[in-house]
Design an enzyme around this catalytic site. Structure first.
Site, mmCIF file in Angstrom:
data_model
loop_
_atom_site.group_PDB
_atom_site.id
_atom_site.type_symbol
_atom_site.label_atom_id
_atom_site.label_comp_id
_atom_site.label_asym_id
_atom_site.label_seq_id
_atom_site.Cartn_x
_atom_site.Cartn_y
_atom_site.Cartn_z
ATOM 1 N N THR A 144 0.689 -1.462 -0.386
ATOM 2 C CA THR A 144 -0.060 0.012 0.177
ATOM 3 C C THR A 144 0.959 1.462 0.242
ATOM 4 O O THR A 144 2.130 1.293 0.232
ATOM 5 C CB THR A 144 -0.934 -0.386 1.475
ATOM 6 O OG1 THR A 144 -0.866 1.326 1.397
ATOM 7 C CG2 THR A 144 -0.003 -0.595 2.341
ATOM 8 N N ASP A 145 0.095 2.494 -0.634
ATOM 9 C CA ASP A 145 0.867 3.462 -0.552
ATOM 10 C C ASP A 145 1.161 4.119 1.175
ATOM 11 O O ASP A 145 1.655 5.158 1.656
ATOM 12 C CB ASP A 145 0.596 4.122 -0.918
ATOM 13 C CG ASP A 145 -1.011 5.070 -1.372
ATOM 14 O OD1 ASP A 145 -1.521 4.513 -0.267
ATOM 15 O OD2 ASP A 145 -2.045 6.017 -1.736
ATOM 16 N N GLU A 146 0.395 3.840 1.944
ATOM 17 C CA GLU A 146 0.351 4.249 3.246
ATOM 18 C C GLU A 146 1.227 4.269 3.762
ATOM 19 O O GLU A 146 2.270 4.421 5.310
ATOM 20 C CB GLU A 146 -1.280 3.115 4.231
ATOM 21 C CG GLU A 146 -2.554 3.365 3.711
ATOM 22 C CD GLU A 146 -3.886 4.008 4.527
ATOM 23 O OE1 GLU A 146 -2.867 3.390 5.799
ATOM 24 O OE2 GLU A 146 -4.522 3.118 4.223
ATOM 25 N N TYR A 170 -1.425 -0.369 11.315
ATOM 26 C CA TYR A 170 -1.126 -1.235 9.583
ATOM 27 C C TYR A 170 -0.442 -1.150 9.060
ATOM 28 O O TYR A 170 0.198 -1.464 8.356
ATOM 29 C CB TYR A 170 -3.018 -0.902 9.695
ATOM 30 C CG TYR A 170 -2.377 -0.600 7.759
ATOM 31 C CD1 TYR A 170 -2.813 -2.757 7.510
ATOM 32 C CD2 TYR A 170 -3.081 0.302 6.679
ATOM 33 C CE1 TYR A 170 -2.766 -2.466 5.992
ATOM 34 C CE2 TYR A 170 -2.682 -0.596 5.068
ATOM 35 C CZ TYR A 170 -2.824 -1.471 4.989
ATOM 36 O OH TYR A 170 -3.788 -1.862 3.937
ATOM 37 N N LYS A 174 2.388 -3.414 7.512
ATOM 38 C CA LYS A 174 2.568 -3.503 6.160
ATOM 39 C C LYS A 174 4.048 -2.995 5.591
ATOM 40 O O LYS A 174 5.173 -4.335 4.891
ATOM 41 C CB LYS A 174 2.266 -2.439 5.145
ATOM 42 C CG LYS A 174 -0.170 -3.440 4.703
ATOM 43 C CD LYS A 174 0.600 -4.503 4.365
ATOM 44 C CE LYS A 174 0.308 -4.916 3.228
ATOM 45 N NZ LYS A 174 -0.127 -6.028 2.248
HETATM 46 P P1 NAD Z 1 -9.082 -7.446 2.396
HETATM 47 O O1 NAD Z 1 -9.062 -6.792 4.350
HETATM 48 O O2 NAD Z 1 -10.428 -7.304 2.020
HETATM 49 O O3 NAD Z 1 -8.805 -9.310 2.202
HETATM 50 C C1 NAD Z 1 -8.472 -9.318 3.364
HETATM 51 C C2 NAD Z 1 -8.176 -10.484 3.020
HETATM 52 O O4 NAD Z 1 -7.014 -12.266 3.908
HETATM 53 C C3 NAD Z 1 -9.715 -11.176 3.572
HETATM 54 O O5 NAD Z 1 -9.869 -12.345 2.968
HETATM 55 C C4 NAD Z 1 -9.370 -12.541 4.986
HETATM 56 O O6 NAD Z 1 -9.938 -13.394 5.642
HETATM 57 C C5 NAD Z 1 -7.552 -12.882 4.063
HETATM 58 N N1 NAD Z 1 -6.466 -12.859 5.306
HETATM 59 C C6 NAD Z 1 -6.897 -12.348 6.400
HETATM 60 N N2 NAD Z 1 -5.465 -12.574 7.701
HETATM 61 C C7 NAD Z 1 -5.126 -13.676 6.834
HETATM 62 C C8 NAD Z 1 -4.440 -15.832 6.829
HETATM 63 N N3 NAD Z 1 -3.572 -15.379 8.232
HETATM 64 N N4 NAD Z 1 -4.474 -16.499 5.893
HETATM 65 C C9 NAD Z 1 -5.023 -16.205 5.052
HETATM 66 N N5 NAD Z 1 -5.707 -15.697 4.602
HETATM 67 C C10 NAD Z 1 -5.517 -14.121 5.549
HETATM 68 O O7 NAD Z 1 -8.110 -6.659 2.189
HETATM 69 P P2 NAD Z 1 -7.568 -6.054 0.669
HETATM 70 O O8 NAD Z 1 -8.848 -4.407 0.887
HETATM 71 O O9 NAD Z 1 -8.863 -6.290 -0.126
HETATM 72 O O10 NAD Z 1 -6.506 -6.186 0.567
HETATM 73 C C11 NAD Z 1 -5.203 -6.703 0.088
HETATM 74 C C12 NAD Z 1 -3.873 -6.403 0.183
HETATM 75 O O11 NAD Z 1 -4.165 -5.531 -0.633
HETATM 76 C C13 NAD Z 1 -3.499 -6.514 1.194
HETATM 77 O O12 NAD Z 1 -2.679 -6.668 1.441
HETATM 78 C C14 NAD Z 1 -3.327 -4.358 1.691
HETATM 79 O O13 NAD Z 1 -2.815 -4.235 2.333
HETATM 80 C C15 NAD Z 1 -3.183 -4.691 -0.108
HETATM 81 N N6 NAD Z 1 -4.057 -2.655 -0.392
HETATM 82 C C16 NAD Z 1 -4.996 -2.823 -0.105
HETATM 83 C C17 NAD Z 1 -4.966 -1.619 -0.484
HETATM 84 C C18 NAD Z 1 -6.999 -1.269 -0.379
HETATM 85 O O14 NAD Z 1 -7.215 -0.228 -0.718
HETATM 86 N N7 NAD Z 1 -8.392 -1.733 -0.149
HETATM 87 C C19 NAD Z 1 -4.571 -0.485 -1.779
HETATM 88 C C20 NAD Z 1 -3.601 -0.490 -1.509
HETATM 89 C C21 NAD Z 1 -3.031 -1.942 -1.221
#
Ligand code: NAD
Length: 338
Positions: A144-146, A170, A174
């Site tokens: 993430t950009d965070e 968080y 990351k």
């Molecule tokens: P989300 O919270 O919707 O989904 C996370 C998933 O991971 C869930 O299905 C959860 O059940 C699963 N999970 C959690 N712990 C686990 C474990 N120990 N083993 C297996 N599965 C596990 O998150 P998201 O928004 O889809 O984000 C996905 C990734 O993208 C993350 O790594 C996040 O940091 C990154 N990201 C998100 C955004 C955003 O805007 N949402 C932006 C940039 C990067």
């Protein structure tokens, strides 16, 4: 990369971005260059994971769902081997900043320790591959950009050279996982590529996050909470644009490199909420004739709330040929319609 079809382990594939990624790879043609033979989703199904996000793939022979934890090294090792995995797209994480402020330890457990165990399981498997498979293997660390902290109003956008300066538990967790991924490349030559993406929006997002929360609260005529003065700026990217970038990074990214992914679409939170309200006024006017924006309610700011994020994505554009495609107004309508 070799022309061998992909056999991908997708961690966290039942979450918001992971499920969009899986659907895009299996349901859309012309996403990447090398065909996909298998998508293996490994997801713990925490509160954020939803098996129903993948329901329409239930009978697809190229899709396998396994409930499990990235930190369970024995299970991950056996899956990598059993399914002859050619690459990992690592989404699984605890992802909600407010929850990380209340319970930071979960975030270190999953995002730092879980990622370390996953990296190590994958490295052990990769070590024993035949040379052609070994050189084709990839591990994409989805971040993430965070991790870069907060930008001043006029400061240039984050680039791949911006130092990590996370401000929430968080973001710190990351950043920890990004450092581990980098160290696995530097120390072991393990083929990691990292992406740092801005805020995603789109269908299948869990309703604790800003956009789905505002849509649902509006429809239920509940207050629309806006932190502080609502002047926090985020760079919004439609989720399928992010997913397409990840597939391109998998196929064309340079090992050990970092790629910024962003929407080039900076919007202050208050403007975003007003835009959602205005779209809902058109799509689903309130029975009482009032505007949805009447429901906006300012609440005390989140501690350590970053003021601005912005992403410079010239590198991925130049080296990989990716650009966002969705425009914000139509992406928002799609999200609301979903
Ligand atoms: P989300 O919270 O919707 O989904 C996370 C998933 O991971 C869930 O299905 C959860 O059940 C699963 N999970 C959690 N712990 C686990 C474990 N120990 N083993 C297996 N599965 C596990 O998150 P998201 O928004 O889809 O984000 C996905 C990734 O993208 C993350 O790594 C996040 O940091 C990154 N990201 C998100 C955004 C955003 O805007 N949402 C932006 C940039 C990067």
């Amino acid at each position: 990369m070799s022309g061998q079809p992909h056999r991908l382990l997708v961690t966290g594939g039942a979450g918001f971005i992971g499920s969009n990624f899986i659907r895009q790879q299996l349901l859309e043609s012309n996403v990447g260059e090398t065909p996909v033979a298998l998508l293996l989703c490994l997801d713990k199904l925490t509160y954020a994971g939803n098996r129903a996000n993948l329901i329409e793939l239930g009978k697809d022979p190229s899709f396998v769902f396994v409930q499990g934890d990235i930190g369970d090294s024995a299970q991950v090792a056996s899956l990598l081997d059993q399914y002859q995995i050619t690459g990992v797209i690592h989404f699984a994480a605890e992802s909600h900043v407010d929850r990380s402020i209340d319970s930071p330890e979960f975030f270190v457990q999953t995002n730092v320790l879980g990622t370390l165990r996953l990296l190590e399981s994958a490295r052990q498997y990769w070590n024993h591959l035949a040379p052609a498979q070994k050189s084709a293997f990839r591990f994409v660390q989805v971040s993430t950009d965070e991790v870069f902290g907060s930008l001043e109003a006029k400061a240039p956008a984050f680039t791949e050279q911006t130092p990590l300066a996370p401000n929430s538990p968080y973001a710190a967790s990351k950043a920890g996982s990004d450092h581990l991924a980098r160290a696995y490349f530097q120390t072991y030559g393990f083929p990691v590529i990292t992406s740092n993406c801005s805020n995603n929006y789109g269908p299948y997002q869990f309703p604790e996050k800003l956009i789905p929360l505002i849509i649902l609260n509006s429809l239920e005529q509940k207050p629309l909470p806006v932190y502080g003065d609502g002047g926090q700026i985020r760079d919004w990217l439609y989720v399928t644009d992010h997913c397409r970038a990840l597939r391109l990074i998998l196929e064309k990214g340079q090992l050990g490199e970092v790629y910024m992914i962003g929407g080039m679409n900076e919007i202050p939170n208050l403007d975003l909420v007003r835009q959602i309200c205005a779209t809902l006024d058109q799509l689903r006017p309130r029975a009482d004739g009032l505007d949805y924006s009447e429901l906006i309610s300012f609440v005390p700011d989140r501690p350590g709330h970053d003021r601005r994020y912005a992403v410079n994505c010239q590198k991925i554009e130049r080296e990989i040929g990716w650009q966002p495609r969705e425009n914000f107004a139509s992406g928002l309508r799609e999200t609301i319609n979903w």
